[in-house]
Design a protein around this motif. Structure first.
Motif, PDB file in Angstrom:
ATOM      1  N   ARG A  88       0.835  -1.200   0.000  1.00 16.10           N
ATOM      2  CA  ARG A  88       0.000   0.000   0.000  1.00 16.10           C
ATOM      3  C   ARG A  88       0.871   1.252   0.000  1.00 16.10           C
ATOM      4  O   ARG A  88       1.776   1.401   0.815  1.00 16.10           O
ATOM      5  N   ALA A  89       0.577   2.142  -0.933  1.00 15.54           N
ATOM      6  CA  ALA A  89       1.394   3.353  -1.084  1.00 15.54           C
ATOM      7  C   ALA A  89       1.216   4.321   0.073  1.00 15.54           C
ATOM      8  O   ALA A  89       2.057   5.199   0.283  1.00 15.54           O
ATOM      9  N   ASP A  90       0.127   4.172   0.870  1.00 10.67           N
ATOM     10  CA  ASP A  90      -0.124   5.114   1.958  1.00 10.67           C
ATOM     11  C   ASP A  90       0.348   4.592   3.309  1.00 10.67           C
ATOM     12  O   ASP A  90       0.057   5.178   4.342  1.00 10.67           O
ATOM     13  N   GLU A  91       1.095   3.479   3.308  1.00 12.92           N
ATOM     14  CA  GLU A  91       1.601   2.928   4.557  1.00 12.92           C
ATOM     15  C   GLU A  91       3.126   2.880   4.533  1.00 12.92           C
ATOM     16  O   GLU A  91       3.747   2.850   3.478  1.00 12.92           O
ATOM     17  N   CYS A  92       3.721   2.869   5.736  1.00 14.19           N
ATOM     18  CA  CYS A  92       5.173   2.764   5.889  1.00 14.19           C
ATOM     19  C   CYS A  92       5.895   3.851   5.093  1.00 14.19           C
ATOM     20  O   CYS A  92       6.744   3.581   4.236  1.00 14.19           O
ATOM     21  N   ARG A 132       8.243   7.363   4.623  1.00 14.15           N
ATOM     22  CA  ARG A 132       9.384   8.092   5.162  1.00 14.15           C
ATOM     23  C   ARG A 132       9.584   9.308   4.288  1.00 14.15           C
ATOM     24  O   ARG A 132       9.226   9.326   3.101  1.00 14.15           O
ATOM     25  N   TYR A 133      10.194  10.342   4.865  1.00 11.61           N
ATOM     26  CA  TYR A 133      10.404  11.584   4.115  1.00 11.61           C
ATOM     27  C   TYR A 133      11.664  11.465   3.269  1.00 11.61           C
ATOM     28  O   TYR A 133      12.743  11.090   3.752  1.00 11.61           O
ATOM     29  N   SER A 134      11.540  11.776   1.997  1.00  9.81           N
ATOM     30  CA  SER A 134      12.672  11.769   1.077  1.00  9.81           C
ATOM     31  C   SER A 134      13.079  13.207   0.784  1.00  9.81           C
ATOM     32  O   SER A 134      12.312  13.961   0.170  1.00  9.81           O
ATOM     33  N   ALA A 135      14.285  13.580   1.248  1.00 11.16           N
ATOM     34  CA  ALA A 135      14.769  14.935   0.996  1.00 11.16           C
ATOM     35  C   ALA A 135      14.970  15.163  -0.505  1.00 11.16           C
ATOM     36  O   ALA A 135      14.740  16.265  -1.017  1.00 11.16           O
ATOM     37  N   LYS A 136      15.375  14.142  -1.208  1.00 12.16           N
ATOM     38  CA  LYS A 136      15.612  14.272  -2.650  1.00 12.16           C
ATOM     39  C   LYS A 136      14.311  14.532  -3.395  1.00 12.16           C
ATOM     40  O   LYS A 136      14.253  15.395  -4.276  1.00 12.16           O
ATOM     41  N   ALA A 137      13.248  13.794  -3.028  1.00 11.45           N
ATOM     42  CA  ALA A 137      11.964  13.963  -3.699  1.00 11.45           C
ATOM     43  C   ALA A 137      11.158  15.109  -3.106  1.00 11.45           C
ATOM     44  O   ALA A 137      10.232  15.610  -3.742  1.00 11.45           O
ATOM     45  N   LYS A 178       9.174  14.899  -0.468  1.00 13.84           N
ATOM     46  CA  LYS A 178       7.869  14.443  -0.009  1.00 13.84           C
ATOM     47  C   LYS A 178       8.018  13.104   0.698  1.00 13.84           C
ATOM     48  O   LYS A 178       9.088  12.483   0.669  1.00 13.84           O
ATOM     49  N   ARG A 179       6.934  12.673   1.339  1.00 10.70           N
ATOM     50  CA  ARG A 179       6.931  11.372   1.992  1.00 10.70           C
ATOM     51  C   ARG A 179       6.704  10.277   0.960  1.00 10.70           C
ATOM     52  O   ARG A 179       5.854  10.386   0.081  1.00 10.70           O
ATOM     53  N   MET A 180       7.513   9.227   1.077  1.00  9.96           N
ATOM     54  CA  MET A 180       7.428   8.130   0.119  1.00  9.96           C
ATOM     55  C   MET A 180       7.454   6.804   0.867  1.00  9.96           C
ATOM     56  O   MET A 180       7.880   6.734   2.030  1.00  9.96           O
ATOM     57  N   SER A 181       7.032   5.766   0.199  1.00 10.45           N
ATOM     58  CA  SER A 181       6.989   4.446   0.798  1.00 10.45           C
ATOM     59  C   SER A 181       8.408   3.914   0.992  1.00 10.45           C
ATOM     60  O   SER A 181       9.276   4.081   0.133  1.00 10.45           O
ATOM     61  N   TYR A 182       8.635   3.266   2.163  1.00  8.89           N
ATOM     62  CA  TYR A 182       9.914   2.609   2.389  1.00  8.89           C
ATOM     63  C   TYR A 182      10.125   1.519   1.333  1.00  8.89           C
ATOM     64  O   TYR A 182       9.192   0.826   0.931  1.00  8.89           O
ATOM     65  N   TYR A 213      12.039  -5.987   7.280  1.00 11.47           N
ATOM     66  CA  TYR A 213      11.439  -5.131   8.312  1.00 11.47           C
ATOM     67  C   TYR A 213      12.213  -3.825   8.396  1.00 11.47           C
ATOM     68  O   TYR A 213      13.452  -3.825   8.442  1.00 11.47           O
ATOM     69  N   ALA A 214      11.485  -2.704   8.403  1.00 11.83           N
ATOM     70  CA  ALA A 214      12.122  -1.391   8.463  1.00 11.83           C
ATOM     71  C   ALA A 214      11.184  -0.417   9.147  1.00 11.83           C
ATOM     72  O   ALA A 214      10.017  -0.303   8.760  1.00 11.83           O
ATOM     73  N   ALA A 215      11.706   0.269  10.165  1.00 10.30           N
ATOM     74  CA  ALA A 215      10.945   1.299  10.884  1.00 10.30           C
ATOM     75  C   ALA A 215       9.583   0.778  11.346  1.00 10.30           C
ATOM     76  O   ALA A 215       8.577   1.469  11.300  1.00 10.30           O
ATOM     77  N   GLY A 216       9.572  -0.466  11.804  1.00 15.04           N
ATOM     78  CA  GLY A 216       8.339  -1.066  12.284  1.00 15.04           C
ATOM     79  C   GLY A 216       7.416  -1.542  11.182  1.00 15.04           C
ATOM     80  O   GLY A 216       6.305  -2.002  11.449  1.00 15.04           O
ATOM     81  N   CYS A 217       7.848  -1.444   9.942  1.00 16.59           N
ATOM     82  CA  CYS A 217       7.017  -1.840   8.801  1.00 16.59           C
ATOM     83  C   CYS A 217       7.443  -3.199   8.272  1.00 16.59           C
ATOM     84  O   CYS A 217       8.632  -3.534   8.247  1.00 16.59           O
TER      85      CYS A 217
END
Length: 275
Positions: A51-55, A57-62, A64-68, A93-97
């Motif tokens: 799901r694109a709306d879960e897990c 993280r913020y991407s400084a390059k993009a 915006k928030r993006m999926s892990y 597993y990453a950041a609880g995801c």
């Protein structure tokens, strides 16, 4: 045995943060097969939440928030035995995801001049995607504990003479039938399939690669002349001619370097060798 080297790629690295584990799951599947002894492989598995709306993280390059997402590369170095076998995690597993596996890709390299450490450019030989059974048609194949999923990939090179006399190979690998024959007598797309991810743990997938030097063909067909099953590079307008078309100098051929040897014909190297 082949020599195996593991590398995590992407933006997540296996580590423990407090009590939160980050890294590959203990559940795996086996990916194995037979390959030429002069091939090396990169086996790259990719992990991301469905799901694109879960897990996120913020991407400084993009900006915006993006999926892990993350990937794991297992490098199988060439050795004297043409068999490989690796355990591929079914999730990460990453950041609880929980990041389930999305795909695994096999990238092949041929070491064709060991003295110069020349290899073909990377070419993916097979790619398998994984989704849950609910997303697949009922007739899609199921895994069986009694036998692995088996795929065959037949590889061949396109041949070029560059730098005056250096043989360069461009590798390509293609899907073939169970008898290793080109499907409908044509080189078809690479091995690709979509498999049931929920059935994947503890299963086996076999991807075999085969290469016959007599399958190799010129990059420019009019720059080589076929002598029985072998090829001779034409002289063209001279050894520095990047194309070397046969009609520019009929009956004249150039020498080339291959595996530290001076050769006149491919793949035999010299005409006095037996095919």
């Amino acid at each position: 045995m082949y020599f195996l080297r593991n590398t995590v790629i992407g933006d997540i690295y296996g580590r423990t943060v407090g009590k939160l584990y980050e890294g590959p799951s203990k559940q795996t599947f086996i990916l194995s097969g037979e390959v030429p002894t002069y091939f090396s492989l990169d086996i790259i598995s990719y992990y991301q939440n469905d799901r694109a709306d879960e897990c996120l993280r913020y991407s400084a390059k993009a900006g915006k928030r993006m999926s892990y997402f993350t990937g794991m590369k297992q490098t199988v170095e060439m050795s004297d035995k043409g068999h490989y076998e690796v355990n591929v995690p079914t999730s990460y597993y990453a950041a609880g995801c929980h990041l389930p596996i999305q795909s695994v890709k096999i990238v092949a390299y041929e070491y064709y001049d060991k003295d110069l450490k020349e290899t073909t450019m990377e070419q993916w030989a097979a790619s398998l995607s994984f989704v849950n059974s609910a997303q697949l048609a009922d007739e899609a194949p199921h895994f069986s504990l009694n036998k692995p999923m088996i795929y065959n990939s037949r590889c061949s090179n396109m041949l070029r003479i560059m730098g005056g006399d250096l043989l360069v190979k461009i590798l390509g690998c293609y899907n073939v039938d169970q008898h290793w024959q080109w499907i409908q007598n044509n080189k078809t797309p690479k091995v690709y399939d979509v498999l049931r991810r929920d059935e994947l743990p503890n299963q086996s997938i076999t991807v075999n690669l085969r290469h016959d030097p007599y399958d190799d063909v010129p990059y420019y067909g009019k720059a080589w002349e076929q002598i029985r099953k072998n090829w001779k590079p034409c002289y063209g307008k001279g050894k520095n001619d990047p194309f070397g078309f046969c009609y520019n100098s009929p009956g004249k051929y150039r020498i080339f370097k291959m595996n530290g040897k001076t050769c006149t014909i491919y793949p035999q190297c010299t005409e006095d060798e037996k095919e």
